[in-house]
Write an enzyme that holds these catalytic residues in place. Sequence first.
Site, PDB file in Angstrom:
ATOM      1  N   ASP A  38       0.872  -1.181   0.000  1.00 56.24           N
ATOM      2  CA  ASP A  38       0.000   0.000   0.000  1.00 56.24           C
ATOM      3  C   ASP A  38       0.906   1.227   0.000  1.00 56.24           C
ATOM      4  O   ASP A  38       2.130   1.095   0.142  1.00 56.24           O
ATOM      5  CB  ASP A  38      -0.884  -0.013   1.266  1.00 56.24           C
ATOM      6  CG  ASP A  38      -1.808   1.197   1.353  1.00 56.24           C
ATOM      7  OD1 ASP A  38      -2.411   1.572   0.335  1.00 56.24           O
ATOM      8  OD2 ASP A  38      -1.910   1.800   2.447  1.00 56.24           O
ATOM      9  N   SER A  39       0.301   2.402  -0.117  1.00 57.02           N
ATOM     10  CA  SER A  39       1.092   3.631  -0.020  1.00 57.02           C
ATOM     11  C   SER A  39       1.572   3.872   1.414  1.00 57.02           C
ATOM     12  O   SER A  39       2.506   4.626   1.625  1.00 57.02           O
ATOM     13  CB  SER A  39       0.243   4.817  -0.462  1.00 57.02           C
ATOM     14  OG  SER A  39      -0.892   4.917   0.374  1.00 57.02           O
TER      15      SER A  39
ATOM     16  N   CYS B 175      -4.358  -1.701  -1.731  1.00 56.85           N
ATOM     17  CA  CYS B 175      -4.590  -0.271  -1.913  1.00 56.85           C
ATOM     18  C   CYS B 175      -5.599  -0.133  -3.037  1.00 56.85           C
ATOM     19  O   CYS B 175      -5.396  -0.692  -4.129  1.00 56.85           O
ATOM     20  CB  CYS B 175      -3.263   0.387  -2.294  1.00 56.85           C
ATOM     21  SG  CYS B 175      -3.425   2.097  -2.832  1.00 56.85           S
TER      22      CYS B 175
ATOM     23  N   CYS C 186     -11.024   2.567   0.403  1.00 57.32           N
ATOM     24  CA  CYS C 186      -9.641   2.960   0.656  1.00 57.32           C
ATOM     25  C   CYS C 186      -9.228   2.157   1.872  1.00 57.32           C
ATOM     26  O   CYS C 186      -9.971   2.114   2.872  1.00 57.32           O
ATOM     27  CB  CYS C 186      -9.540   4.454   0.943  1.00 57.32           C
ATOM     28  SG  CYS C 186      -7.891   4.956   1.504  1.00 57.32           S
TER      29      CYS C 186
ATOM     30  N   HIS D 130      -7.209   2.663   4.089  1.00 59.14           N
ATOM     31  CA  HIS D 130      -6.976   3.427   5.329  1.00 59.14           C
ATOM     32  C   HIS D 130      -8.268   3.556   6.159  1.00 59.14           C
ATOM     33  O   HIS D 130      -8.210   3.795   7.360  1.00 59.14           O
ATOM     34  CB  HIS D 130      -6.483   4.844   5.005  1.00 59.14           C
ATOM     35  CG  HIS D 130      -5.019   4.927   4.676  1.00 59.14           C
ATOM     36  ND1 HIS D 130      -4.490   4.451   3.508  1.00 59.14           N
ATOM     37  CD2 HIS D 130      -3.974   5.437   5.380  1.00 59.14           C
ATOM     38  CE1 HIS D 130      -3.176   4.680   3.492  1.00 59.14           C
ATOM     39  NE2 HIS D 130      -2.837   5.276   4.616  1.00 59.14           N
TER      40      HIS D 130
ATOM     41  N   GLU E 176      -3.188   8.469   8.072  1.00 56.79           N
ATOM     42  CA  GLU E 176      -1.751   8.167   8.016  1.00 56.79           C
ATOM     43  C   GLU E 176      -0.998   8.958   9.095  1.00 56.79           C
ATOM     44  O   GLU E 176      -0.024   8.485   9.669  1.00 56.79           O
ATOM     45  CB  GLU E 176      -1.215   8.508   6.628  1.00 56.79           C
ATOM     46  CG  GLU E 176       0.214   8.084   6.360  1.00 56.79           C
ATOM     47  CD  GLU E 176       0.394   6.579   6.076  1.00 56.79           C
ATOM     48  OE1 GLU E 176      -0.571   5.902   5.706  1.00 56.79           O
ATOM     49  OE2 GLU E 176       1.535   6.100   6.249  1.00 56.79           O
TER      50      GLU E 176
HETATM   51  N1  DGL Z   1      -4.798   3.148   1.126  1.00 53.28           N
HETATM   52  C1  DGL Z   1      -4.934   3.633  -0.188  1.00 53.28           C
HETATM   53  C2  DGL Z   1      -6.182   3.236  -0.903  1.00 53.28           C
HETATM   54  O1  DGL Z   1      -6.715   2.207  -0.564  1.00 53.28           O
HETATM   55  C3  DGL Z   1      -4.259   4.857  -0.650  1.00 53.28           C
HETATM   56  C4  DGL Z   1      -4.377   6.130   0.087  1.00 53.28           C
HETATM   57  C5  DGL Z   1      -3.465   7.145  -0.551  1.00 53.28           C
HETATM   58  O2  DGL Z   1      -2.242   6.904  -0.577  1.00 53.28           O
HETATM   59  O3  DGL Z   1      -3.965   8.157  -1.060  1.00 53.28           O
HETATM   60  O4  DGL Z   1      -6.622   3.879  -1.812  1.00 53.28           O
END
Ligand code: DGL
Length: 272
Positions: A12-13, A75, A188, A190, A156
């Site tokens: 993931d990011s 992600c 997402c 997150h 984050e």
């Molecule tokens: N966790 C990520 C997602 O599912 C990316 C969030 C990001 O880096 O903008 O989209």
Amino acid sequence: MYYKNNPIGVFDSGIGGLTVANAIRKALPNETLIYFGDTAHMPYGDKSAEAIKYYSLKIAKFLQLMGCKAIVIACNTASSLAYHDVKDFLGDGLPIMNVIDPVVSHIAQQGGYKSIGVIGTKATIKSGVYQSKLALALPHLTVKAMATPLLAPMVEEGFFENNISKTIINTYLSSPKLKNIEAIVLACTHYPLIQKEISQFYNGKVDILNTAHIVALNVKQQLLEKNLLSDAKTGKDQFFVSDKTTSFENSTRLFFGNKINLQQKNIWANNA
Ligand code: DGL
């Protein structure tokens, strides 16, 4: 040839994919995980498709070189924009899994919804991948998709369960764009970290789809079908980041305990 006792690569990011990694660990306790959080390039949601593809390909290659038997793109942004490229690039039978298809199948199997909300990063929503896959699977479903770009960076940074996060979440969810929905997809990885606050906002009136859990069950199913389920945990989980951050370290410990070893890794140089 991929061996069943090799690790599963997850990326993931940033910390979002840890929600998926944690769900995989619970569903599949015999599996060893190698996680890569691209904290140096977080957030992906504001980046171009080219940049997201480039980062994803580099990370997937790194995980393949680490001996992973399967790669989970944990992600939604990278799943929306880079899944097909990663699949084509690594090809040769290495299973590549995204976080979108299992959620779409889950909603299609449930069948009953007339109107559903989808929240995610700007890149995910702009890609239209959820909208088109849901329209294909359920032509009569109304999909109300909305970008919520502040949420992933907020999570984050460790900003949740406080007044600031509550205000931001409530402002987004009150948008007329999300009116009259029966369920909401946290598109997402997150967002499971703010699921409690999202639930408080809806107060039981809207189903909140726990995407991490749905994805983990799908990983289990796919590995089973490919005869790639591990019979015993052979190694220690490993965690790599492109830039060490305190919040990443704290979140990894929160999910995986204090003994984790977080390693910073530069995979961007040509021969890295
Ligand atoms: N966790 C990520 C997602 O599912 C990316 C969030 C990001 O880096 O903008 O989209």
